[in-house]
Motif scaffolding. Structure first.
Motif, mmCIF file in Angstrom:
data_model
loop_
_atom_site.group_PDB
_atom_site.id
_atom_site.type_symbol
_atom_site.label_atom_id
_atom_site.label_comp_id
_atom_site.label_asym_id
_atom_site.label_seq_id
_atom_site.Cartn_x
_atom_site.Cartn_y
_atom_site.Cartn_z
ATOM 1 N N GLN A 37 0.865 -1.176 0.000
ATOM 2 C CA GLN A 37 0.000 0.000 0.000
ATOM 3 C C GLN A 37 0.903 1.228 0.000
ATOM 4 O O GLN A 37 1.659 1.442 0.950
ATOM 5 N N GLN A 38 0.825 2.018 -1.067
ATOM 6 C CA GLN A 38 1.697 3.185 -1.155
ATOM 7 C C GLN A 38 1.243 4.238 -0.164
ATOM 8 O O GLN A 38 0.076 4.629 -0.148
ATOM 9 N N ILE A 39 2.190 4.702 0.669
ATOM 10 C CA ILE A 39 1.864 5.729 1.658
ATOM 11 C C ILE A 39 2.607 7.042 1.383
ATOM 12 O O ILE A 39 2.293 8.052 1.982
ATOM 13 N N LYS A 40 3.557 7.003 0.455
ATOM 14 C CA LYS A 40 4.268 8.221 0.048
ATOM 15 C C LYS A 40 4.673 8.060 -1.404
ATOM 16 O O LYS A 40 5.204 7.025 -1.796
ATOM 17 N N SER A 41 4.416 9.095 -2.186
ATOM 18 C CA SER A 41 4.781 9.087 -3.600
ATOM 19 C C SER A 41 5.779 10.202 -3.865
ATOM 20 O O SER A 41 5.616 11.316 -3.354
ATOM 21 N N CYS A 42 6.797 9.898 -4.646
ATOM 22 C CA CYS A 42 7.854 10.880 -4.950
ATOM 23 C C CYS A 42 8.017 11.025 -6.464
ATOM 24 O O CYS A 42 9.087 10.708 -7.018
ATOM 25 N N PRO A 43 6.984 11.506 -7.172
ATOM 26 C CA PRO A 43 7.033 11.555 -8.633
ATOM 27 C C PRO A 43 8.103 12.486 -9.206
ATOM 28 O O PRO A 43 8.469 12.348 -10.375
ATOM 29 N N LYS A 44 8.640 13.385 -8.397
ATOM 30 C CA LYS A 44 9.705 14.282 -8.893
ATOM 31 C C LYS A 44 11.077 13.606 -8.835
ATOM 32 O O LYS A 44 12.022 14.077 -9.454
ATOM 33 N N ASN A 45 11.184 12.512 -8.103
ATOM 34 C CA ASN A 45 12.441 11.764 -8.038
ATOM 35 C C ASN A 45 12.561 10.854 -9.261
ATOM 36 O O ASN A 45 11.556 10.502 -9.874
ATOM 37 N N PRO A 46 13.779 10.443 -9.595
ATOM 38 C CA PRO A 46 13.945 9.528 -10.734
ATOM 39 C C PRO A 46 13.298 8.171 -10.438
ATOM 40 O O PRO A 46 13.220 7.747 -9.282
ATOM 41 N N THR A 47 12.860 7.514 -11.504
ATOM 42 C CA THR A 47 12.360 6.145 -11.350
ATOM 43 C C THR A 47 13.555 5.215 -11.165
ATOM 44 O O THR A 47 14.701 5.579 -11.467
ATOM 45 N N ILE A 48 13.276 4.011 -10.721
ATOM 46 C CA ILE A 48 14.333 3.003 -10.594
ATOM 47 C C ILE A 48 14.930 2.712 -11.972
ATOM 48 O O ILE A 48 16.145 2.564 -12.118
#
Length: 185
Positions: free
Chosen positions: A161-172
């Motif tokens: 369950q995602q509790i924090k999203s960091c869309p400005k960070n690079p993807t894996i």
């Protein structure tokens, strides 16, 4: 994203190119909950602490969906859960959509996405075919290392369950490709 297998491995010594190599990459699914600790999975063996385990690489997750791609190259190999050395085999882990810093609650644990996994020759030992290392490098199917923010038990069937999203960070996948570029691959 859901856990389809929890995997542990023991220390194993393998003869390779005339030398004895000690590895913990031979991981297999276990039919019990596993405890995700701050630097590793309790009961799992890590033989190379310089490149595996520790705070930023405590848990390695890999997607079952990626198995099909590699089965094309290795049709005679038994693709048991854990064959990539992962602690958690998930149903659908997409490195192009998971960002560094994304955080998930799974079972009793809280995990933060940290790094991609770069393959080494021990993956080739596990597959009994060194071609897998280059095949692995030529995809973004690298899997994900997690930092454990809250220790706890996880088991097959537990959902991330995602509790924090960091869309400005690079993807894996972005980090993995950047590593390729840096190494000239």
């Amino acid at each position: 994203m859901k856990i389809v297998a929890t995997c542990l491995g023991d220390k194993k010594e393998i003869e390779w190119k005339g030398e004895t190599v000690t590895t913990g990459i031979f991981k297999y699914a276990v039919d019990k909950p596993v405890f995700l600790d701050l630097e590793d999975v309790k009961g799992d063996t890590i033989c190379n602490r310089e490149n595996h385990g520790g705070i930023l690489q405590a848990i390695y997750g890999y997607s079952l969906k990626h198995y099909a791609y590699f089965k094309e190259f290795h049709p005679n190999l038994d693709f048991e859960m854990g064959i990539f050395g992962e602690n958690l085999t998930t149903d659908d882990l997409d490195e192009t959509k998971i960002h560094q810093g994304d955080t998930f609650k799974v079972g009793d644990a809280i995990l933060e996405v940290t790094l991609p996994r770069n393959p080494c020759y021990k993956l080739g030992i596990r597959f009994n075919d060194m071609k897998i290392v280059k095949q692995f490098w030529n995809t973004t199917f690298c899997g994900v290392y997690f930092k454990v923010l809250q220790t706890g038990f996880v088991k097959t069937g537990d959902v991330f369950q995602q509790i924090k999203s960091c869309p400005k960070n690079p993807t894996i996948a972005d980090l993995y490709i950047a590593e390729h570029t840096k190494k000239g691959l």
